[in-house]
Scaffold this motif. Sequence first.
Motif, short mmCIF file in Angstrom:
data_model
loop_
_atom_site.label_atom_id
_atom_site.label_comp_id
_atom_site.label_asym_id
_atom_site.label_seq_id
_atom_site.Cartn_x
_atom_site.Cartn_y
_atom_site.Cartn_z
N GLU A 27 2.61 -11.89 -13.83
CA GLU A 27 3.57 -10.80 -13.95
C GLU A 27 2.91 -9.52 -14.44
N SER A 28 1.92 -9.65 -15.31
CA SER A 28 1.19 -8.47 -15.78
C SER A 28 0.40 -7.84 -14.62
N LEU A 29 -0.27 -8.68 -13.82
CA LEU A 29 -1.00 -8.19 -12.66
C LEU A 29 -0.06 -7.54 -11.65
N GLN A 30 1.06 -8.21 -11.41
CA GLN A 30 2.01 -7.71 -10.42
C GLN A 30 2.59 -6.36 -10.82
N GLN A 31 2.97 -6.23 -12.08
CA GLN A 31 3.53 -4.97 -12.55
C GLN A 31 2.50 -3.85 -12.42
N GLY A 32 1.27 -4.17 -12.80
CA GLY A 32 0.22 -3.17 -12.69
C GLY A 32 -0.06 -2.78 -11.25
N TYR A 33 -0.13 -3.78 -10.38
CA TYR A 33 -0.40 -3.52 -8.96
C TYR A 33 0.67 -2.65 -8.32
N LEU A 34 1.93 -2.98 -8.58
CA LEU A 34 3.02 -2.22 -7.97
C LEU A 34 3.19 -0.84 -8.59
N ASN A 35 2.59 -0.65 -9.78
CA ASN A 35 2.59 0.68 -10.40
C ASN A 35 1.29 1.44 -10.10
N ASP A 36 0.54 0.92 -9.13
CA ASP A 36 -0.71 1.56 -8.69
C ASP A 36 -1.76 1.65 -9.79
N SER A 37 -1.82 0.64 -10.64
CA SER A 37 -2.84 0.61 -11.68
C SER A 37 -4.20 0.28 -11.06
N PRO A 38 -5.20 1.14 -11.23
CA PRO A 38 -6.54 0.86 -10.68
C PRO A 38 -7.11 -0.45 -11.22
N GLN A 39 -6.84 -0.75 -12.50
CA GLN A 39 -7.38 -1.97 -13.09
C GLN A 39 -6.77 -3.22 -12.45
N ALA A 40 -5.45 -3.21 -12.26
CA ALA A 40 -4.78 -4.36 -11.65
C ALA A 40 -5.27 -4.57 -10.22
N ARG A 41 -5.40 -3.48 -9.47
CA ARG A 41 -5.88 -3.59 -8.09
C ARG A 41 -7.31 -4.11 -8.06
N ALA A 42 -8.12 -3.66 -9.00
CA ALA A 42 -9.51 -4.14 -9.07
C ALA A 42 -9.54 -5.62 -9.43
N ASP A 43 -8.71 -6.03 -10.38
CA ASP A 43 -8.67 -7.44 -10.80
C ASP A 43 -8.26 -8.35 -9.64
N LEU A 44 -7.25 -7.94 -8.87
CA LEU A 44 -6.81 -8.74 -7.73
C LEU A 44 -7.90 -8.84 -6.67
N ALA A 45 -8.60 -7.74 -6.44
CA ALA A 45 -9.69 -7.75 -5.47
C ALA A 45 -10.80 -8.69 -5.93
N GLU A 46 -11.09 -8.69 -7.22
CA GLU A 46 -12.13 -9.58 -7.75
C GLU A 46 -11.70 -11.04 -7.69
N LEU A 47 -10.42 -11.32 -7.95
CA LEU A 47 -9.92 -12.70 -7.87
C LEU A 47 -10.07 -13.24 -6.45
N ARG A 48 -9.87 -12.39 -5.46
CA ARG A 48 -9.98 -12.83 -4.07
C ARG A 48 -11.42 -13.17 -3.67
#
Length: 210
Positions: A27-48
């Motif tokens: 939920e923390s990642l999702q909220q950050g991603y949908l709010n265009d957080s650069p850190q959340a987007r980077a974390d999701l890219a790294e997880l993949r």
Amino acid sequence: MSDIAQKDETNKSYYSELGWVVLKRVESLQQGYLNDSPQARADLAELRKASQDLYIFPPSVWHLVDCPGAGENLSSDLLTAKEQAIRGALWLYARHQRGRTTFMHQRGVNLGEAVSRLASLEGMDNEKAVRRHFDATVMSTTFSGFFNHLKGLIGQLGSTHAAIAIDYGLLAQDLYLFAIPGGRQKVTLSWARGYARQKTEKSETNSRTK
């Protein structure tokens, strides 16, 4: 206690400790991603970027896939069931959310319900195809086979036409149960009930709108 905090605590009772840990991270990642957080987007890219066997993750996201109590298992080269569950759920969520502008995690939706929705989407005419993939997942006898089929299902749920969310706290619990003796039966029963419940609800809704 605030109304929000009280609601959160009530919801917490629905999950195991492991499921709750994963749910809050997602939920923390999702909220950050949908709010265009650069850190959340980077974390999701790294997880993949992690390996499908779940052993190798980029160091930048180790804090996201860390398993409470993992330090107690230093004598083993193998992932524990809890480590597989946490790593697997975060890896799958990162793939599910990729390119989607709506949330792909939703509390309370188990995989059986989500697959039932996917199979019944108007115009898809592919219930048999979806069921074959779902059945292959359910009938898997090894964790690696189970996880590989699950990856395919998540891909279908996250497709442009579908974009169907699931509860990643519940999925983490399912991954854990599948990995321990006697747990597979609980997972398949939960999914079967979710699949049937969604079909019943859709049928009742269709009947009321006629």
